[in-house]
Design an enzyme around this catalytic site. Sequence first.
Site, PDB file in Angstrom:
ATOM      1  N   TYR A  19      45.021  -9.192  25.612  1.00  0.00           N
ATOM      2  CA  TYR A  19      44.888  -8.191  26.676  1.00  0.00           C
ATOM      3  C   TYR A  19      46.137  -8.183  27.562  1.00  0.00           C
ATOM      4  O   TYR A  19      46.689  -7.115  27.859  1.00  0.00           O
ATOM      5  CB  TYR A  19      43.651  -8.501  27.513  1.00  0.00           C
TER       6      TYR A  19
ATOM      7  N   LYS B 126      48.989  -5.238  28.381  1.00  0.00           N
ATOM      8  CA  LYS B 126      49.260  -4.780  29.738  1.00  0.00           C
ATOM      9  C   LYS B 126      50.709  -5.060  30.161  1.00  0.00           C
ATOM     10  O   LYS B 126      51.286  -4.272  30.920  1.00  0.00           O
ATOM     11  CB  LYS B 126      48.270  -5.423  30.707  1.00  0.00           C
TER      12      LYS B 126
END
Length: 230
Positions: A142, A146
């Site tokens: 994740y 990002k």
Amino acid sequence: MRTHVLTGATSGIGAALARALAERGDRLVLLARGDEAVAALTADFPQAQVLVADLADPGTLNGLGRQVDGPVDSLLHVAGVVELSPVSRLRLHDWEEQLAVNLTSPAVLTRELLPHLRASRGIAVFVNSSAGLSASAGWSSYAASKFGLRALADALRAEESEHGVRVTTVYPSRTATPMQEKVHEQEGSAYDASRWLRAETVVSTVLHVLDLPGDATIPDVTVRPAPARA
């Protein structure tokens, strides 16, 4: 009346942002993954244009810009997915899905909408995450998506300044949304919404960015919970 193209309007921050924009009379162009999402968004936002695209399959975004009429004042990247795992147990599917939804699709969608944004000297807003600033154990895939989204926004900002397109990244800390409930389940911790930012608080930050006069821009803004009151 301004026109906003928005991802993630079915839940969490995206849904709260879509409601706020609709309530003030702005025109919405919303992306939906399939028939169920189309029906839900059409019911909630009857004046909106709803386009079908699957962010987990970035190729479905090719040509989408031709389905949007006229200038676009803002492109709002809010959709995201998260699957926590240590690198030692990381599944390829989870890695690829997070990169597709959180990074590749925003890049493709931005490319598709750039002519519309240039026509209006509009703004692209990337709702990132505090995980786009630092990575913790279990958050590798994740956070990587990002961190990449941050790089995409930074490069876009440098490239599009000559066209008058502004680019802002918003970094919310943990926010009380269904995604945060899922994170707590994966972490094996109790979920207490009162500990986290409200989705409406993040939305107010995005609206502030959207409503800035044309002579100003906020490249990056971090939103964190206020200190707990005694």
